[in-house]
Scaffold this active site. Structure first.
Site, PDB file in Angstrom:
ATOM      1  N   GLU B 219       0.842  -1.200   0.000  1.00 28.56           N
ATOM      2  CA  GLU B 219       0.000   0.000   0.000  1.00 28.56           C
ATOM      3  C   GLU B 219       0.874   1.246   0.000  1.00 28.56           C
ATOM      4  O   GLU B 219       0.392   2.350   0.253  1.00 28.56           O
ATOM      5  CB  GLU B 219      -0.945  -0.011   1.196  1.00 28.56           C
ATOM      6  CG  GLU B 219      -1.707  -1.313   1.348  1.00 28.56           C
ATOM      7  CD  GLU B 219      -2.861  -1.228   2.338  1.00 28.56           C
ATOM      8  OE1 GLU B 219      -3.689  -0.323   2.203  1.00 28.56           O
ATOM      9  OE2 GLU B 219      -2.919  -2.069   3.262  1.00 28.56           O
ATOM     10  N   ARG B 221       4.886   3.008  -1.669  1.00 25.61           N
ATOM     11  CA  ARG B 221       5.558   3.260  -2.932  1.00 25.61           C
ATOM     12  C   ARG B 221       6.907   2.550  -3.018  1.00 25.61           C
ATOM     13  O   ARG B 221       7.807   2.777  -2.208  1.00 25.61           O
ATOM     14  CB  ARG B 221       5.748   4.763  -3.114  1.00 25.61           C
ATOM     15  CG  ARG B 221       4.436   5.534  -3.067  1.00 25.61           C
ATOM     16  CD  ARG B 221       4.582   7.010  -3.366  1.00 25.61           C
ATOM     17  NE  ARG B 221       5.452   7.708  -2.463  1.00 25.61           N
ATOM     18  CZ  ARG B 221       5.088   8.229  -1.289  1.00 25.61           C
ATOM     19  NH1 ARG B 221       3.842   8.082  -0.852  1.00 25.61           N
ATOM     20  NH2 ARG B 221       5.948   8.862  -0.546  1.00 25.61           N
ATOM     21  N   SER B 239       6.993   5.265   2.056  1.00 22.95           N
ATOM     22  CA  SER B 239       7.931   5.710   1.028  1.00 22.95           C
ATOM     23  C   SER B 239       9.224   4.912   1.101  1.00 22.95           C
ATOM     24  O   SER B 239       9.738   4.642   2.183  1.00 22.95           O
ATOM     25  CB  SER B 239       8.215   7.202   1.270  1.00 22.95           C
ATOM     26  OG  SER B 239       9.415   7.615   0.680  1.00 22.95           O
ATOM     27  N   GLU B 277       7.851   1.895  12.488  1.00 27.77           N
ATOM     28  CA  GLU B 277       6.582   2.369  13.042  1.00 27.77           C
ATOM     29  C   GLU B 277       5.857   3.299  12.066  1.00 27.77           C
ATOM     30  O   GLU B 277       6.495   4.081  11.366  1.00 27.77           O
ATOM     31  CB  GLU B 277       6.927   3.126  14.333  1.00 27.77           C
ATOM     32  CG  GLU B 277       5.792   3.745  15.068  1.00 27.77           C
ATOM     33  CD  GLU B 277       6.311   4.657  16.182  1.00 27.77           C
ATOM     34  OE1 GLU B 277       5.915   4.433  17.336  1.00 27.77           O
ATOM     35  OE2 GLU B 277       7.103   5.584  15.893  1.00 27.77           O
ATOM     36  N   GLY B 285      20.864   9.541   7.433  1.00 29.39           N
ATOM     37  CA  GLY B 285      21.519  10.397   8.410  1.00 29.39           C
ATOM     38  C   GLY B 285      20.799  10.523   9.746  1.00 29.39           C
ATOM     39  O   GLY B 285      21.286  11.200  10.656  1.00 29.39           O
ATOM     40  N   ARG B 315      11.307   3.106  15.915  1.00 32.21           N
ATOM     41  CA  ARG B 315      10.178   3.869  16.434  1.00 32.21           C
ATOM     42  C   ARG B 315      10.667   5.212  16.925  1.00 32.21           C
ATOM     43  O   ARG B 315      11.868   5.404  17.135  1.00 32.21           O
ATOM     44  CB  ARG B 315       9.518   3.098  17.584  1.00 32.21           C
ATOM     45  CG  ARG B 315      10.424   3.054  18.800  1.00 32.21           C
ATOM     46  CD  ARG B 315       9.851   2.249  19.951  1.00 32.21           C
ATOM     47  NE  ARG B 315      10.638   2.456  21.157  1.00 32.21           N
ATOM     48  CZ  ARG B 315      10.548   1.704  22.252  1.00 32.21           C
ATOM     49  NH1 ARG B 315       9.709   0.684  22.275  1.00 32.21           N
ATOM     50  NH2 ARG B 315      11.275   1.981  23.304  1.00 32.21           N
ATOM     51  N   ARG B 316       9.748   6.149  17.089  1.00 33.45           N
ATOM     52  CA  ARG B 316      10.102   7.388  17.757  1.00 33.45           C
ATOM     53  C   ARG B 316       9.469   7.340  19.140  1.00 33.45           C
ATOM     54  O   ARG B 316       8.245   7.209  19.256  1.00 33.45           O
ATOM     55  CB  ARG B 316       9.603   8.612  16.990  1.00 33.45           C
ATOM     56  CG  ARG B 316      10.094   9.940  17.609  1.00 33.45           C
ATOM     57  CD  ARG B 316       9.498  11.171  16.958  1.00 33.45           C
ATOM     58  NE  ARG B 316       9.788  11.279  15.556  1.00 33.45           N
ATOM     59  CZ  ARG B 316      10.911  11.813  15.055  1.00 33.45           C
ATOM     60  NH1 ARG B 316      11.842  12.265  15.875  1.00 33.45           N
ATOM     61  NH2 ARG B 316      11.091  11.888  13.756  1.00 33.45           N
ATOM     62  N   SER B 318       7.573   8.375  22.010  1.00 34.67           N
ATOM     63  CA  SER B 318       6.570   9.437  21.919  1.00 34.67           C
ATOM     64  C   SER B 318       6.610  10.381  23.113  1.00 34.67           C
ATOM     65  O   SER B 318       5.869  11.353  23.158  1.00 34.67           O
ATOM     66  CB  SER B 318       5.172   8.838  21.746  1.00 34.67           C
ATOM     67  OG  SER B 318       4.850   8.008  22.834  1.00 34.67           O
TER      68      SER B 318
END
Lengths: 342, 342, 342
Positions: B219, B221, B239, B277, B285, B315-316, B318
């Site tokens: 789903e 690119r 992406s 995530e 970078g 993951r970031r 949160s």
């Protein structure tokens, strides 16, 4: 007792006589007793969920039988007498798991004709009954018969153009409900429910058993099973997690008057009047700092605990990097509400 | 010696006799010696990479010569005798830089017919040999001849619909490989490699010399040059950086059994069993806090140092806003592995 | 005085004789006095902005009158005599709010023929004058007449395929400007301005009154009103906020030689040589740490204060989570520049 649904359709079969798709111009939910009587008299219908291939004579008989009680269906039956394509009359006595391709197509039509709402009809087993079809500029073609047809067309200097290879056709080749704009129809599947007042922009997408309930500007993706309430807008490229793909058991929905920003995303259902900042993805497991009206951190909880609550604004603090939830409630009221359902 | 590839094609030329596109119904990789012999005998082929415009008589001769040894190609040659469109026989002795439009089209067909894998064929120089074409409902039209054709069609009450203005046509107008679903074919270019078991949803995209190797739900690119391993899923709108646009020298790829979340992105190749995530973009970078199994920060390194490694979850955090990488390795094992290739 | 614009068109009307759309093959900006004289003599034009339905005889007269002074328009008028479709001559004396559907279509053509730039023409009131149309493989069809036409087509074994339900058609069915590639034309509306040297990839999108001014690779969304300067690239899935949807009063634009990364987004106009990191969404209210050349934090300000400034790189620090703006200026010079316009 009364029937659940009924429709006269014209469809496409492959060379083995298997249904590829069925087009129902005017499906009927809860048809009158007169219609049931005509179906019993003319088609020998004796109950149950059935899809009957019908002859021109049967369509004629049906048209006569319905002439006084149901003008619209009577005219439709007569009009269908002219076609060389196979015609089917599909009757659903009750709303249960599907058993044939024409049944599945009827259910998808009921959704897109807005006769039932998403989650309002039994869709069990539909994937197995929907054949994978090549949707072309010449109509539905069986995948197995495609390559030969493409070569033939080329040699004749024509183009057999394959627009989609999928189990679901695009909605607008079956029905364009009133009061909508759909800028790019390839992204709305049959089985979508698009309410009057909705605009689906080019980047919008709506899967089956999903859609809008009122006025909405949709520039993001409404996944299978996701319902968007009246007055809510989905920004460009935003994502709603589907139950088919990663959303898990939680059914995602969006309440009324919400705004999901561009390139944002949600993995939890939203209540009413909620906003998700552009570019922020909230998953069920995202830890969220809940702020009170005076911007104090009330507590840090997982987003799934905020599922379905009203009046929330989700953002990422652009200095601390923390995901936060702002409300217009006082800290005390907020805190007690957050724990009311724990 | 044996030939690299061979195919009988039917194509479109502009009014100057230049090729706009070629359709090869059944391209052959490493054709048998019988085929080479027939090409030498009937077409006077003397080696090298050539695209020969052929007459109906030559097709007839080829059909006869191949009748016993290669039934499929023999029948194809005979079938092509009926067309008014120009026919071409394209022969590649070796896989080297292309020198003609029909050659390029043959290479793109070999990829989409899954006879070669992405990066498995020499695509040097193809951009200069692919004309920019108006892909219309009436087939390929030279851009310079389009405006007049559009006006003519309008005056006749017809629509000359331009679906794409591009050097690459969409794949499915040339071949629909078996075992795939492609919900919206306008987003898959000829030259894509779509493995059996792959579903490309409406938001999916696959460029040429790129694609999947097994079962995948796509789903997002897949940029030019990017290959996705078996069992990996690409979430909605995600992406993958292409080498043509910002990815630099690193060739991006996705290993097996990975998941790239919705609206996420990668600028590094992933190993096997990696997860990114939803909503997180990892560039080469990006500084990443590497966490051990017990969630301690082992070190902070650039994402490019994690390129191609297995079993990573990106993951970031949160709350802190830091990009982190979690593994299921102990801190010591992890640390030594991270530095093994430095 | 001279006219603002003039064009000979062929269009589609619904069964009530209302215009659905008009195709102008060769619109003219600031036509010569000879053309105005011919319009006055042949069509009885007496000034103002008008759209006149013309007969074959009037087209013939116009062709003769323009034969020596304007060969191209003379030939066009003659060619249009052959059609059964309604023809219109639209004349705009001055550039003011539109009063008819043919006028609006002429203005959208002027933009897409690159005769005027975005924001270079009066588009007041166009939404009310653009009917919502079903854009099909058989041309423009009135929504109210669609369902019956779809049923008829089905019964005849044909497909009436609805590609869009929208007020705006796609640009390339009206004009394909020279020197461009548009991989998926369904995502570029009539009224877009696509400069020579621009490639719109499959994920690119361009609304009306928006577009590019030079060489650009566009894989993101150019919202209504947004203009992208020469040499700027928009990464896959990136977002530019439109004034119609959330961007508020600020008109978003992108200067020259900028790069907006994949899945990024902007809610402020960018100056020249600016970069937004992949995956980062900058809204007007985003707090940004401004860094000097030596990476010291100069100050923290809202992104709207950086609107239109040159040489900025926006990124989110992947360890601290803070959104930052890096420049190549010294801290002192930067600080004074930031406050120059406050």
């Amino acid at each position: 007792m009364s029937l659940f649904a009924f429709a006269i359709g014209v469809g496409t079969q492959n060379s083995k006589g298997e249904w590829l798709e069925v087009f129902y111009a005017k499906p009927v939910l809860n048809p009158d007793a007169d219609i049931e009587q005509a179906l019993r008299g003319i088609l020998g219908y004796t109950g149950g969920n059935v899809a009957k291939l019908v002859t021109s004579d049967q369509l004629n008989g049906l048209s006569d039988a319905l002439a006084s009680s149901s003008t619209e269906q009577s005219e439709l039956a007569k009009t269908c007498m002219s076609t060389q394509k196979p015609c089917v009359v599909t009757i659903l006595e009750i709303d249960e798991a599907s058993t044939s391709t024409p049944e599945v197509y009827l259910k998808l039509h009921l959704l897109s004709h807005r006769l039932v709402k998403p989650h309002g009809i039994n869709l069990a087993g539909i994937f197995g009954l929907l054949p994978n079809v090549a949707w072309t500029n010449l109509g539905a073609i069986d995948i197995a018969e495609l390559a030969e047809r493409q070569l033939e067309a080329r040699l004749q200097g024509e183009l057999l153009s394959v627009n989609s290879v999928d189990k679901f056709p695009r909605m607008t080749d079956y029905v364009v409900p009133s009061g909508v704009r759909i800028a790019h129809t390839a992204r709305v599947r049959l089985g979508a429910h698009i309410a009057a007042g909705t605009t689906i922009m080019h980047e919008g997408f709506v899967n089956f058993n999903a859609g809008t309930l009122g006025t909405s500007m949709v520039e993001g993706r409404i996944s299978a099973g996701v319902v968007v309430g009246d007055g809510s807008d989905l920004g460009g490229g935003c994502s709603t997690m589907g139950t088919l793909s990663g959303g898990g058991d939680i059914v995602i929905s969006v309440g009324q008057n919400c705004l999901i920003g561009a390139n944002a995303g949600i993995g939890i259902p939203l209540g009413n009047r909620c906003t998700v900042e552009s570019g922020l993805y909230i998953t069920a497991g995202t830890k969220v700092q809940v702020l009170s009206e005076d911007k104090a951190v009330v507590e840090t909880i997982k987003a799934r605990e905020l599922a379905g609550k009203d009046d929330l604004l989700f953002r990422r603090d652009s200095v601390s990097g923390a995901v936060q939830c702002v409300t217009n409630k006082s800290a005390v009221a907020l805190n007690s509400e957050l724990h009311a359902n724990n």
